[in-house]
Design a protein around this motif. Structure first.
Motif, PDB file in Angstrom:
ATOM      1  N   VAL A 188      29.814   8.618 -23.293  1.00  0.00           N
ATOM      2  CA  VAL A 188      30.987   7.827 -23.661  1.00  0.00           C
ATOM      3  C   VAL A 188      31.609   8.369 -24.941  1.00  0.00           C
ATOM      4  N   ARG A 189      30.782   8.747 -25.910  1.00  0.00           N
ATOM      5  CA  ARG A 189      31.305   9.311 -27.159  1.00  0.00           C
ATOM      6  C   ARG A 189      32.080  10.605 -26.892  1.00  0.00           C
ATOM      7  N   ILE A 190      31.556  11.414 -25.983  1.00  0.00           N
ATOM      8  CA  ILE A 190      32.246  12.667 -25.628  1.00  0.00           C
ATOM      9  C   ILE A 190      33.629  12.359 -25.055  1.00  0.00           C
ATOM     10  N   GLN A 191      33.695  11.339 -24.172  1.00  0.00           N
ATOM     11  CA  GLN A 191      34.973  11.007 -23.551  1.00  0.00           C
ATOM     12  C   GLN A 191      35.944  10.378 -24.549  1.00  0.00           C
ATOM     13  N   LEU A 192      35.423   9.631 -25.520  1.00  0.00           N
ATOM     14  CA  LEU A 192      36.294   9.084 -26.569  1.00  0.00           C
ATOM     15  C   LEU A 192      36.899  10.222 -27.409  1.00  0.00           C
ATOM     16  N   ARG A 193      36.111  11.255 -27.684  1.00  0.00           N
ATOM     17  CA  ARG A 193      36.640  12.396 -28.440  1.00  0.00           C
ATOM     18  C   ARG A 193      37.700  13.139 -27.618  1.00  0.00           C
ATOM     19  N   LYS A 194      37.443  13.304 -26.309  1.00  0.00           N
ATOM     20  CA  LYS A 194      38.429  13.968 -25.458  1.00  0.00           C
ATOM     21  C   LYS A 194      39.733  13.172 -25.428  1.00  0.00           C
ATOM     22  N   LEU A 195      39.593  11.854 -25.360  1.00  0.00           N
ATOM     23  CA  LEU A 195      40.786  11.007 -25.330  1.00  0.00           C
ATOM     24  C   LEU A 195      41.560  11.122 -26.646  1.00  0.00           C
ATOM     25  N   ALA A 196      40.847  11.167 -27.757  1.00  0.00           N
ATOM     26  CA  ALA A 196      41.488  11.252 -29.071  1.00  0.00           C
ATOM     27  C   ALA A 196      42.273  12.551 -29.235  1.00  0.00           C
ATOM     28  N   ALA A 197      41.936  13.560 -28.456  1.00  0.00           N
ATOM     29  CA  ALA A 197      42.622  14.849 -28.552  1.00  0.00           C
ATOM     30  C   ALA A 197      43.970  14.856 -27.844  1.00  0.00           C
ATOM     31  N   LEU A 198      44.252  13.803 -27.083  1.00  0.00           N
ATOM     32  CA  LEU A 198      45.509  13.750 -26.338  1.00  0.00           C
ATOM     33  C   LEU A 198      46.620  13.124 -27.175  1.00  0.00           C
ATOM     34  N   PRO A 199      47.874  13.496 -26.936  1.00  0.00           N
ATOM     35  CA  PRO A 199      48.995  12.816 -27.589  1.00  0.00           C
ATOM     36  C   PRO A 199      49.005  11.340 -27.194  1.00  0.00           C
ATOM     37  N   SER A 200      49.334  10.465 -28.131  1.00  0.00           N
ATOM     38  CA  SER A 200      49.284   9.025 -27.851  1.00  0.00           C
ATOM     39  C   SER A 200      50.257   8.607 -26.757  1.00  0.00           C
ATOM     40  N   GLY A 201      51.310   9.383 -26.546  1.00  0.00           N
ATOM     41  CA  GLY A 201      52.300   9.009 -25.545  1.00  0.00           C
ATOM     42  C   GLY A 201      52.060   9.602 -24.164  1.00  0.00           C
TER      43      GLY A 201
END
Length: 287
Positions: A188-201
Motif C-alpha cells: 500500500v505504501r508503494i502505491q501511495l508513493r506511485k499515486l503521489a508522483a502523478l499530477p493532481s489533475g
C-alpha cells in the motif's frame, strides 16, 4: 434503540416486499392456469421452474455478495400475462426505491430488513431448510423481469463475457480509497508513493470486470414506432415475449458455458493502459 422514523422506513419496505410477493404469486398463478410455450436454459421449463426463477431471492452459503444467479428462459405470454409481468416489475421498482431511502437515511436498518422480511412469508422461508440457502439477497429481489415490448420473430442468445465497469476517479478520490486499506502494509505504501508522483489533475479509472452473462438479441416482427427492428438486452431472468397464440419465436440454443476467453477483439481506440497502475484498487491510467 433506532429512532422512530426508522420504523416507518422498515414498515414501508415490508409493505413493498409484501406487494412484490403478492404480485409475483399472481403472475405465477396466471401462468399455471394457462401455460403457453416456454423454454428454459439447461432445465425443463415448467410452472415449478418459473416459480424457482421468479422467487429466487436468497444468497447461497458462500455466495459473493456482488454476484446474482441467472435463470435464462423464454416465455410466450398473452396480453394478460404481460400485464402481470409489468405489475411485478412496478412492485420491484417500488421495493428498490424503499431500499434506496433506507441506505440514504439509516443504513444500519438494512441488516434488520434482511432478517425480518423472509419470515413475513413462511411459504418462502420454509423451503430454505436443508437447501443450503441463507439470507435474503436484496438485489435478486428487485432486479426486473425482462420483457419484449412487441411481438418477436426470432431471438438469438449469446454469452457476453467481455463486460467491464469503468468508473472515472480523481487522484484525491483514489488516495482516500487507498488510505482505507492498511497504510502500514508495504504494497500500500508503494502505491501511495506511485499515486503521489502523478499530477493532481490527472483522471484515473477504476475497472471492475463483470461476470459472464447471457444476452438476447430480439428481432421484431415489425418495426417499432421509432423505426427500430431489433433490440439487445441482458436476460438474467426468463424473458417474456408477446405471443397471442402462445407460440415462442424462433430461438437458438447457446453453449452450455461461456467461452474460456475474450471473444471480441479489443477496440483499437481503447483508452486505458494495459496493466493497472494501482493493482489493489484496479486503478488504471488513461493512455
Amino acid at each position: 434503540m433506532a429512532p422512530a422514523p426508522t420504523y416507518r422506513l422498515l414498515a414501508e419496505l415490508e409493505a413493498a416486499f409484501d406487494d412484490l410477493i403478492e404480485r409475483t404469486e399472481a403472475l405465477l398463478a396466471a401462468y399455471a392456469a394457462s401455460p403457453a410455450e416456454a423454454w428454459a436454459f439447461q432445465a425443463e421449463a415448467s410452472s415449478e421452474w418459473l416459480r424457482r426463477a421468479l422467487l429466487d431471492f436468497w444468497y447461497t452459503d458462500g455466495q459473493d455478495g456482488r454476484a446474482t444467479r441467472s435463470h435464462v428462459g423464454l416465455i410466450a405470454a398473452d396480453d394478460s400475462l404481460m400485464s402481470r409481468v409489468a405489475e411485478v416489475n412496478a412492485a420491484k421498482a417500488v421495493f428498490a426505491e424503499r431500499l434506496a431511502r433506507i441506505k440514504t437515511e439509516y443504513p444500519p436498518l438494512l441488516a434488520e430488513a434482511k432478517a425480518v422480511l423472509p419470515f413475513r412469508h413462511p411459504q418462502l422461508h420454509d423451503h430454505l431448510r436443508g437447501s443450503g440457502l441463507a439470507r435474503l439477497h436484496l438485489k435478486q429481489c428487485w432486479r426486473a423481469i425482462p420483457l419484449a415490448e412487441a411481438p418477436v420473430a426470432r431471438v438469438r442468445l449469446a454469452w457476453y463475457s467481455s463486460g467491464r465497469s469503468i468508473k472515472r476517479l480523481t487522484v484525491s478520490e483514489v488516495e482516500k480509497k487507498l488510505l482505507t486499506l492498511d497504510s502500514d502494509a508495504p504494497h500500500v505504501r508503494i502505491q501511495l508513493r506511485k499515486l503521489a508522483a502523478l499530477p493532481s489533475g490527472e483522471p484515473l479509472a477504476q475497472v471492475q470486470s463483470q461476470a459472464p452473462l447471457m444476452r438476447a438479441n430480439l428481432f421484431y416482427c415489425e418495426p417499432l414506432e421509432d423505426g427500430r427492428t431489433r433490440r439487445a438486452m441482458n436476460v438474467a431472468l426468463p424473458l417474456f415475449v408477446p405471443a397471442p397464440r402462445g407460440r415462442l419465436p424462433d430461438h437458438n440454443l447457446p453453449p452450455a458455458t461461456p467461452p474460456p476467453q475474450r471473444t471480441r477483439a479489443r477496440r483499437s481506440d481503447e483508452k486505458l493502459e494495459e496493466h493497472p497502475y494501482l493493482p489493489s484498487l484496479r486503478i488504471y491510467r488513461y493512455r
